[in-house]
Design an enzyme around this catalytic site. Structure first.
Site, mmCIF file in Angstrom:
data_model
loop_
_atom_site.group_PDB
_atom_site.id
_atom_site.type_symbol
_atom_site.label_atom_id
_atom_site.label_comp_id
_atom_site.label_asym_id
_atom_site.label_seq_id
_atom_site.Cartn_x
_atom_site.Cartn_y
_atom_site.Cartn_z
ATOM 1 N N ARG A 15 0.806 -1.226 0.000
ATOM 2 C CA ARG A 15 0.000 0.000 0.000
ATOM 3 C C ARG A 15 0.841 1.280 0.000
ATOM 4 N NH1 ARG A 15 -3.867 -1.205 4.866
ATOM 5 N NH2 ARG A 15 -2.374 -2.865 5.273
ATOM 6 N N GLY A 78 3.335 -15.525 7.792
ATOM 7 C CA GLY A 78 2.661 -15.085 9.019
ATOM 8 C C GLY A 78 3.650 -14.641 10.081
ATOM 9 N N THR A 79 3.126 -13.917 11.072
ATOM 10 C CA THR A 79 4.004 -13.349 12.099
ATOM 11 C C THR A 79 4.692 -14.435 12.931
ATOM 12 O OG1 THR A 79 2.034 -13.079 13.481
ATOM 13 C CG2 THR A 79 2.805 -11.134 12.313
ATOM 14 N N TYR A 100 8.224 -4.434 15.695
ATOM 15 C CA TYR A 100 7.833 -4.406 14.276
ATOM 16 C C TYR A 100 8.529 -3.258 13.565
ATOM 17 C CZ TYR A 100 4.534 -7.737 16.001
ATOM 18 O OH TYR A 100 4.008 -8.847 16.589
ATOM 19 N N GLY A 101 9.061 -3.562 12.395
ATOM 20 C CA GLY A 101 9.795 -2.545 11.636
ATOM 21 C C GLY A 101 8.949 -1.381 11.169
ATOM 22 N N ALA A 379 30.950 44.852 0.513
ATOM 23 C CA ALA A 379 29.961 44.150 -0.310
ATOM 24 C C ALA A 379 30.604 43.571 -1.565
ATOM 25 C CB ALA A 379 28.861 45.129 -0.702
ATOM 26 N N SER A 404 34.730 47.210 -1.183
ATOM 27 C CA SER A 404 33.706 46.460 -1.923
ATOM 28 C C SER A 404 34.206 45.954 -3.267
ATOM 29 C CB SER A 404 32.494 47.375 -2.167
ATOM 30 O OG SER A 404 31.920 47.710 -0.931
ATOM 31 N N ALA A 422 38.667 49.429 -2.857
ATOM 32 C CA ALA A 422 37.507 48.829 -3.533
ATOM 33 C C ALA A 422 37.852 48.436 -4.958
ATOM 34 C CB ALA A 422 36.349 49.820 -3.514
ATOM 35 N N ARG A 439 43.903 48.520 -9.288
ATOM 36 C CA ARG A 439 42.898 48.807 -10.306
ATOM 37 C C ARG A 439 43.441 49.922 -11.178
ATOM 38 N NH1 ARG A 439 39.413 51.210 -5.551
ATOM 39 N NH2 ARG A 439 40.042 53.366 -5.706
#
Ligand code: UD1
Ligand code: CA
Length: 454
Positions: A15, A78-79, A100-101, A379, A404, A422, A439
């Site tokens: 199920r 069966g069990t 029981y699992g 940032a 930044s 920066a 830069r």
């Protein structure tokens, strides 16, 4: 005398409509069967014998335990037949606990109560429960003195027996000697043509024993799972139970129905957790920690007074005291924040040690980094830790200021009190207490003309 736990986990679970065997379906991120094994082990059992059948190979691979062994039940007859598969491993003076699992939430206390009923004089103890709707369960038949006589399965019960509200949970404890003997005498002469474990109750009575019973503290402990609807129902009940335990321990939950705990949470006083958080693995929260809405924390330790704002994701990391994180922060494995550190929005960290009072407030990636105290990362800063083949480390001293939109190309080291201008791409170590930038000089071309459409 040894305690042996036998867990029945051979059934298919049709199920569930799943390729995954039923006992491997997850409840709070842990398989149903693993819940049962963990409980069995915490009883200090000498061995845990799991009876497997459907999906046996996968089941064996996916569960773990210190004293765990497996026996195969090729056909599910069966069990009683299932427990028979384990009897070669059961000695006469053992006590056998049958679980029981697909019944994952039985408490330790309830099982200890049950085991305490069993002795040589009373070789059989049953866990029963009274249900408003007993349909489908085996009924506990008692005589006029309320002494247990038998268990009768739903399909074999008379109209009168069907009215009995006390049912068999399936969980029982039996002395090894009698169990082995009774199981060898089972027959499948019943409505389902199965070898019923429950037939041993009448056998015990016939042998002159008084069957002992006890009941669990709450129904959730004996609920089994057969389909995805029941799985979800049990998940919600379990989550609610854990939420209640947290609140009883002093945690403020803004909504006890909107928190999921998939592991263990240890929380000190005055912790507050807003809605829709998931706490997984081992989560340890100090005093006054506040977690905003929609956060995910997995294997995280957060020290006193820290605040995690909404939509943050933290995994395998340690947060110091009075830190501020997020909103929208991602702390990946190996992140360690010193006290009073700040990680702001859209910041990703990985294997990063962020010193006391340091701040990475916006839009940055900090990986494989050792950062000192009182650093300010601007940032859009990126540690370029990967050259396409290997990972390299960035070391940042105390009181460094990174402007930044800078990139720190690892391996690279920034000295104490250094400032990075920066927009720099830093490829070489930078000296202490100096301004370093890389830069192009800003120029303006005065006779430049905008292109025109040709
Ligand atoms: C069983 C009990 C019933 C009890 C109910 C509680 C018996 C005969 N009946 O009925 O009294 O009220 O549990 O839920 O014991 N399994 C195996 N191998 C088998 C058969 C079963 O491993 O050959 C496992 C199943 O996977 C399942 C569990 O044992 O997890 C119970 O089996 P199931 O057939 O569902 O028993 P019930 O009919 O529910
Ligand atoms: Ca059945």
């Amino acid at each position: 005398m040894a305690l042996k736990v036998v867990i029945l986990a051979a059934g298919k679970g049709t199920r569930m409509r799943s390729k995954l065997p039923k006992v491997l379906q997850p409840l709070a991120h842990k398989s149903l069967l693993q819940h049962v094994i963990d409980t069995a082990e915490s009883l200090n059992s000498d061995s845990v014998i799991t009876v497997i059948g459907h999906g046996a190979e996968l089941v064996e691979q996916r569960v773990a335990g210190d004293n765990l062994s497996f026996v195969m039940q090729e056909q599910q007859l069966g069990t009683g037949h299932a427990v028979q598969m384990a009897t070669p491993l059961v000695n006469a003076d053992d006590t056998v606990l049958i679980l029981y699992g697909d019944v994952p939430l039985t408490s330790l206390e309830t099982l200890q109560d049950l085991l305490s009923l069993v002795s040589n004089e009373y070789p059989l103890g049953l866990l029963t429960i009274n249900l408003d709707n007993p349909t489908g369960y085996g009924r506990i038949v008692r005589d006029q003195h309320l002494v247990v006589q038998a268990i009768v399965e739903q399909k074999d019960a008379s109209d009168e027996q069907l009215l009995i509200s006390e049912v068999n949970t399936g969980i029982m404890a039996v002395k090894g000697q009698q169990l082995n003997y009774w199981l060898s005498n089972l027959s499948s002469d019943n409505a389902q043509g199965e070898y019923y474990l429950t037939d041993i109750i009448a056998m015990a009575v016939a042998d002159g024993f008084t069957v002992q019973t006890t009941q669990p503290h709450s129904e959730i402990e004996v609920l089994g799972v057969n389909d995805k609807v029941q799985l979800q129902d049990l998940e919600r009940r379990f989550q609610k139970q854990q939420a209640v335990q947290l609140m009883q321990a002093g945690v403020t939950l803004l909504d006890a129905n909107r928190i999921d705990i998939r592991g263990q949470v240890n929380a000190k006083a005055d912790v507050q957790i807003d809605v829709n958080c998931i706490l997984a693995g081992l989560v340890t929260l100090g005093e006054n920690v506040s977690i905003g809405a929609n956060c995910i924390l997995k294997n995280v330790t957060v020290a006193d007074g820290s605040v995690i704002h909404p939509f943050s994701h933290l995994e395998d990391c340690v947060v110091g005291q009075n830190c501020i994180i997020g909103p929208y922060a991602r702390l990946r494995p190996g992140t360690e924040l010193g006290n009073e550190a700040k990680i702001g929005n859209f910041v990703e960290t990985k294997k990063a040690i962020i010193g006391e009072g340091s701040k990475v407030n916006h839009l940055s990636y900090i990986g494989d980094t050792d950062m000192g105290k009182d650093v300010n990362i601007g940032a859009g800063t990126i540690t370029c830790n990967y050259d396409g083949v290997n990972k390299h480390k960035t070391i940042i001293g105390d009181r460094v200021f990174v402007g930044s939109d800078s990139q720190l190309v690892a391996p690279v080291q920034v000295g104490d009190d250094a400032t990075i201008g920066a927009g720099s791409t830093i490829t070489k170590d930078t000296p202490e207490a100096k301004l370093t930038l890389s830069r192009a000089k800003q120029i303006t071309i005065s006779n430049w003309q905008k292109p025109t459409k040709s």
